[in-house]
Design a protein around this motif. Structure first.
Motif, PDB file in Angstrom:
ATOM      1  N   PHE A   1       0.850  -1.194   0.000  1.00  0.00           N
ATOM      2  CA  PHE A   1       0.000   0.000   0.000  1.00  0.00           C
ATOM      3  C   PHE A   1       0.882   1.240   0.000  1.00  0.00           C
ATOM      4  CE2 PHE A   1      -2.593   3.420   1.428  1.00  0.00           C
ATOM      5  CZ  PHE A   1      -3.910   3.063   1.198  1.00  0.00           C
TER       6      PHE A   1
ATOM      7  N   GLY B   1       0.687   5.806  -0.683  1.00  0.00           N
ATOM      8  CA  GLY B   1      -0.172   6.965  -0.912  1.00  0.00           C
ATOM      9  C   GLY B   1       0.640   8.193  -1.227  1.00  0.00           C
TER      10      GLY B   1
ATOM     11  N   HIS C   1       7.367  16.110  -7.364  1.00  0.00           N
ATOM     12  CA  HIS C   1       8.758  16.529  -7.499  1.00  0.00           C
ATOM     13  C   HIS C   1       9.698  15.324  -7.482  1.00  0.00           C
ATOM     14  CE1 HIS C   1       9.188  16.043  -3.140  1.00  0.00           C
ATOM     15  NE2 HIS C   1       8.104  16.782  -2.976  1.00  0.00           N
TER      16      HIS C   1
ATOM     17  N   GLY D   1      11.825  14.451  -5.408  1.00  0.00           N
ATOM     18  CA  GLY D   1      11.884  13.808  -4.083  1.00  0.00           C
ATOM     19  C   GLY D   1      10.814  12.729  -3.988  1.00  0.00           C
ATOM     20  N   ASN D   2       9.612  13.035  -4.447  1.00  0.00           N
ATOM     21  CA  ASN D   2       8.539  12.018  -4.463  1.00  0.00           C
ATOM     22  C   ASN D   2       8.954  10.845  -5.339  1.00  0.00           C
ATOM     23  OD1 ASN D   2       6.274  14.733  -4.980  1.00  0.00           O
ATOM     24  ND2 ASN D   2       6.633  13.718  -3.037  1.00  0.00           N
TER      25      ASN D   2
ATOM     26  N   HIS E   1      -5.938  13.923   3.256  1.00  0.00           N
ATOM     27  CA  HIS E   1      -4.725  14.434   3.900  1.00  0.00           C
ATOM     28  C   HIS E   1      -4.349  15.802   3.332  1.00  0.00           C
ATOM     29  CE1 HIS E   1      -3.488  10.269   5.442  1.00  0.00           C
ATOM     30  NE2 HIS E   1      -3.443  11.066   6.487  1.00  0.00           N
TER      31      HIS E   1
ATOM     32  N   TYR F   1      -3.279  13.608  11.619  1.00  0.00           N
ATOM     33  CA  TYR F   1      -2.826  13.063  10.343  1.00  0.00           C
ATOM     34  C   TYR F   1      -2.323  11.607  10.427  1.00  0.00           C
ATOM     35  CZ  TYR F   1      -0.148  13.458   5.926  1.00  0.00           C
ATOM     36  OH  TYR F   1       0.360  13.291   4.671  1.00  0.00           O
TER      37      TYR F   1
ATOM     38  N   ILE G   1      -3.584   2.434   5.748  1.00  0.00           N
ATOM     39  CA  ILE G   1      -2.729   1.249   5.602  1.00  0.00           C
ATOM     40  C   ILE G   1      -3.414   0.005   6.173  1.00  0.00           C
ATOM     41  CG2 ILE G   1      -0.526   0.231   6.370  1.00  0.00           C
ATOM     42  CD1 ILE G   1       0.532   3.206   6.497  1.00  0.00           C
TER      43      ILE G   1
ATOM     44  N   PRO H   1       5.795   1.053   0.776  1.00  0.00           N
ATOM     45  CA  PRO H   1       6.952   1.746   0.209  1.00  0.00           C
ATOM     46  C   PRO H   1       6.774   3.258   0.336  1.00  0.00           C
ATOM     47  CG  PRO H   1       5.589   0.785  -1.537  1.00  0.00           C
ATOM     48  CD  PRO H   1       4.865   0.566  -0.251  1.00  0.00           C
ATOM     49  N   VAL H   2       7.675   3.875   1.076  1.00  0.00           N
ATOM     50  CA  VAL H   2       7.602   5.332   1.293  1.00  0.00           C
ATOM     51  C   VAL H   2       9.005   5.913   1.368  1.00  0.00           C
ATOM     52  CG1 VAL H   2       5.388   5.620   2.496  1.00  0.00           C
ATOM     53  CG2 VAL H   2       7.411   4.870   3.779  1.00  0.00           C
ATOM     54  N   GLY H   3       9.063   7.213   1.324  1.00  0.00           N
ATOM     55  CA  GLY H   3      10.326   7.907   1.548  1.00  0.00           C
ATOM     56  C   GLY H   3      10.651   7.910   3.040  1.00  0.00           C
TER      57      GLY H   3
ATOM     58  N   GLY I   1      17.169   7.705   0.853  1.00  0.00           N
ATOM     59  CA  GLY I   1      16.885   8.469   2.076  1.00  0.00           C
ATOM     60  C   GLY I   1      16.114   9.736   1.786  1.00  0.00           C
ATOM     61  N   ILE I   2      16.439  10.786   2.500  1.00  0.00           N
ATOM     62  CA  ILE I   2      15.716  12.049   2.306  1.00  0.00           C
ATOM     63  C   ILE I   2      16.416  12.858   1.213  1.00  0.00           C
ATOM     64  CG2 ILE I   2      15.094  14.253   3.381  1.00  0.00           C
ATOM     65  CD1 ILE I   2      14.571  12.658   5.953  1.00  0.00           C
ATOM     66  N   ILE I   3      15.656  13.194   0.187  1.00  0.00           N
ATOM     67  CA  ILE I   3      16.234  13.922  -0.940  1.00  0.00           C
ATOM     68  C   ILE I   3      16.168  15.424  -0.666  1.00  0.00           C
ATOM     69  CG2 ILE I   3      15.895  14.419  -3.403  1.00  0.00           C
ATOM     70  CD1 ILE I   3      14.713  11.352  -3.254  1.00  0.00           C
TER      71      ILE I   3
ATOM     72  N   LYS J   1      15.073  19.157   3.301  1.00  0.00           N
ATOM     73  CA  LYS J   1      14.233  18.140   2.651  1.00  0.00           C
ATOM     74  C   LYS J   1      13.389  18.733   1.517  1.00  0.00           C
ATOM     75  CE  LYS J   1       9.979  15.783   3.377  1.00  0.00           C
ATOM     76  NZ  LYS J   1       8.823  15.533   4.213  1.00  0.00           N
TER      77      LYS J   1
HETATM   78  P1  TYM Z   1       3.680  12.907   0.367  1.00  0.00           P
HETATM   79  O1  TYM Z   1       2.560  13.215  -0.548  1.00  0.00           O
HETATM   80  O2  TYM Z   1       4.294  14.016   1.150  1.00  0.00           O
HETATM   81  O3  TYM Z   1       4.852  12.193  -0.406  1.00  0.00           O
HETATM   82  C1  TYM Z   1       4.609  11.060  -1.205  1.00  0.00           C
HETATM   83  C2  TYM Z   1       5.772  10.104  -1.099  1.00  0.00           C
HETATM   84  O4  TYM Z   1       6.993  10.748  -1.498  1.00  0.00           O
HETATM   85  C3  TYM Z   1       7.980  10.623  -0.486  1.00  0.00           C
HETATM   86  N1  TYM Z   1       8.771  11.862  -0.412  1.00  0.00           N
HETATM   87  C4  TYM Z   1      10.101  11.896  -0.273  1.00  0.00           C
HETATM   88  N2  TYM Z   1      11.010  10.924  -0.187  1.00  0.00           N
HETATM   89  C5  TYM Z   1      12.297  11.285  -0.068  1.00  0.00           C
HETATM   90  N3  TYM Z   1      12.714  12.572  -0.030  1.00  0.00           N
HETATM   91  C6  TYM Z   1      11.829  13.578  -0.125  1.00  0.00           C
HETATM   92  N4  TYM Z   1      12.241  14.838  -0.109  1.00  0.00           N
HETATM   93  C7  TYM Z   1      10.442  13.266  -0.241  1.00  0.00           C
HETATM   94  N5  TYM Z   1       9.298  14.003  -0.333  1.00  0.00           N
HETATM   95  C8  TYM Z   1       8.290  13.120  -0.428  1.00  0.00           C
HETATM   96  C9  TYM Z   1       7.193  10.422   0.796  1.00  0.00           C
HETATM   97  O5  TYM Z   1       7.938   9.715   1.749  1.00  0.00           O
HETATM   98  C10 TYM Z   1       6.003   9.629   0.350  1.00  0.00           C
HETATM   99  O6  TYM Z   1       6.297   8.254   0.364  1.00  0.00           O
HETATM  100  N6  TYM Z   1       1.533  10.913   4.331  1.00  0.00           N
HETATM  101  C11 TYM Z   1       1.919  10.635   2.971  1.00  0.00           C
HETATM  102  C12 TYM Z   1       0.762  10.214   2.080  1.00  0.00           C
HETATM  103  C13 TYM Z   1       0.002   9.051   2.606  1.00  0.00           C
HETATM  104  C14 TYM Z   1       0.471   7.703   2.646  1.00  0.00           C
HETATM  105  C15 TYM Z   1      -0.611   6.968   3.226  1.00  0.00           C
HETATM  106  C16 TYM Z   1       1.654   7.075   2.277  1.00  0.00           C
HETATM  107  C17 TYM Z   1      -1.250   9.079   3.096  1.00  0.00           C
HETATM  108  N7  TYM Z   1      -1.634   7.839   3.478  1.00  0.00           N
HETATM  109  C18 TYM Z   1      -0.476   5.596   3.432  1.00  0.00           C
HETATM  110  C19 TYM Z   1       1.764   5.678   2.489  1.00  0.00           C
HETATM  111  C20 TYM Z   1       0.689   4.975   3.066  1.00  0.00           C
HETATM  112  C21 TYM Z   1       2.513  11.904   2.408  1.00  0.00           C
HETATM  113  O7  TYM Z   1       2.224  12.979   2.836  1.00  0.00           O
HETATM  114  O8  TYM Z   1       3.272  11.717   1.345  1.00  0.00           O
END
Ligand code: TYM
Length: 311
Positions: free
Chosen positions: A5, A7, A15, A17-18, A43, A125, A133, A142-144, A181-183, A190
């Motif tokens: 899952f 989001g 961008h 980073g996403n 959200h 939030y 989830i 899978p998330v950042g 990691g964090i881009i 960030k």
């Molecule tokens: P969001 O919309 O801020 O970002 C979407 C995804 O992109 C990743 N991401 C990054 N990864 C690395 N470096 C960065 N600078 C960067 N900016 C964004 C985020 O980690 C994310 O995976 N809360 C979530 C949305 C959400 C969600 C969920 C995710 C809502 N429900 C359930 C997973 C499962 C969010 O705000 O992502």
């Protein structure tokens, strides 16, 4: 088949980073799982109050997913607000966790520290995200890196609920792409829509160029670290070492090279994205929202029974 899952908020232009933090690792693995991709429109309300922009962003984010390579026959691509069980379950979790626990969330604390309005939605939030989830018995998310703590919060919701009402939810695991990691954004912190330091993924070449040229460079070190940190997403370290040695001190050349590398990756994606119409997006979301609703409503029947509101 295990369940995956993820989001993404429709709160602005996607961008890089996403892309490198979440979309790329997702595209690489989603076909190995039963995959849910959710447009987190509820959200987005924590920061967006422009209905027209929100509507457009929802359409855009679905096109973005398709542009980066998601096959909408192979993933359940749906919209959060189409499945009301998400907000219902979030409320139930909010009644199980404490205010001090929620106030420790990094995302909340960072935004407040930056002077962004601390509305109650922003505070709660993580519990809405936990319900996203957990409603689908997700195994892997899978998330950042920035979302890691939110997955920990989801696990805490599992523990709290299962302790109170018996085994009901599965504890999910985060999947964070190694080495990314964090881009950082154009200012070195960030990359984030709310910090206005992004490089757009599907921008025109001019927009990408403008963002790259605005990367803050610091001449004190050997190389412009903020440029390098983004560039290493596109090339190997040895390629970059050569390029950065040859162009030592020539920041404009290095930024030009970065623009070309971004453009080479983005051009085919942009083409695929442009082939999707708004009407296509509506059809896809409608179809998959029905499927998600069916799954979520099954899970909520169990939850309602367990907590004692089903008579
Ligand atoms: P969001 O919309 O801020 O970002 C979407 C995804 O992109 C990743 N991401 C990054 N990864 C690395 N470096 C960065 N600078 C960067 N900016 C964004 C985020 O980690 C994310 O995976 N809360 C979530 C949305 C959400 C969600 C969920 C995710 C809502 N429900 C359930 C997973 C499962 C969010 O705000 O992502």
């Amino acid at each position: 088949m295990k369940r995956l899952f993820t989001g993404l908020q429709p709160s602005g232009t996607l961008h890089i980073g996403n892309y490198f933090g979440a979309l790329k690792p997702f595209v690489d693995v989603y076909e190995d799982y039963e995959s849910h991709i959710m447009v987190a429109d509820l959200h987005a309300l924590t920061s967006l109050r422009d209905p027209q922009a929100l509507r457009q962003n929802i359409i855009d984010v679905v096109k973005d997913y398709i542009g980066v390579g998601i096959d909408t026959e192979k993933a359940i691509l749906f919209k959060q607000s189409d499945v009301q069980e998400h907000t219902e379950l979030a409320w139930i979790f909010e009644c199980l966790v404490t205010v001090p626990f929620l106030s420790q969330a990094h995302a909340y604390k960072d935004k407040v520290a930056k002077g962004i309005e601390a509305n109650a939605g922003l505070f709660n939030y993580p519990m809405l995200m936990a319900s996203d989830i957990l409603l689908y018995d997700t195994d892997i998310v899978p998330v950042g890196e920035d979302q890691r703590q939110h997955i920990e919060y989801a696990r805490e919701a599992v523990t709290k609920f299962n302790n109170a009402y018996g085994e009901t939810f599965v504890a999910p695991q985060e999947m964070i792409l190694k080495g990314v990691g964090i881009i950082p954004g154009t200012d070195g912190q960030k990359m984030s829509k709310s910090y206005k330091n992004t490089i757009p993924l599907f921008g025109t070449k001019d927009e990408i160029t403008k963002a790259v040229m605005s990367i803050v460079t610091d001449s004190s070190g050997e190389r412009p670290e903020n440029v390098y940190a983004i560039h290493k997403l596109f090339r190997t370290e040895s390629e970059l070492d050569t390029l950065y040695t040859e162009n030592a001190g020539k920041y404009k050349n290095l930024k030009d090279a970065l623009v070309e590398d971004i453009e080479a990756m983005v051009a085919p994606m942009r083409e695929r994205r442009d082939s999707v119409s708004d009407a296509d997006v509506v059809t896809i979301l409608k179809k998959w929202s029905e499927k998600a609703r069916e799954q979520a409503s099954k899970k909520m029947s169990v939850v309602r029974e367990k907590i004692g509101i089903a008579l």
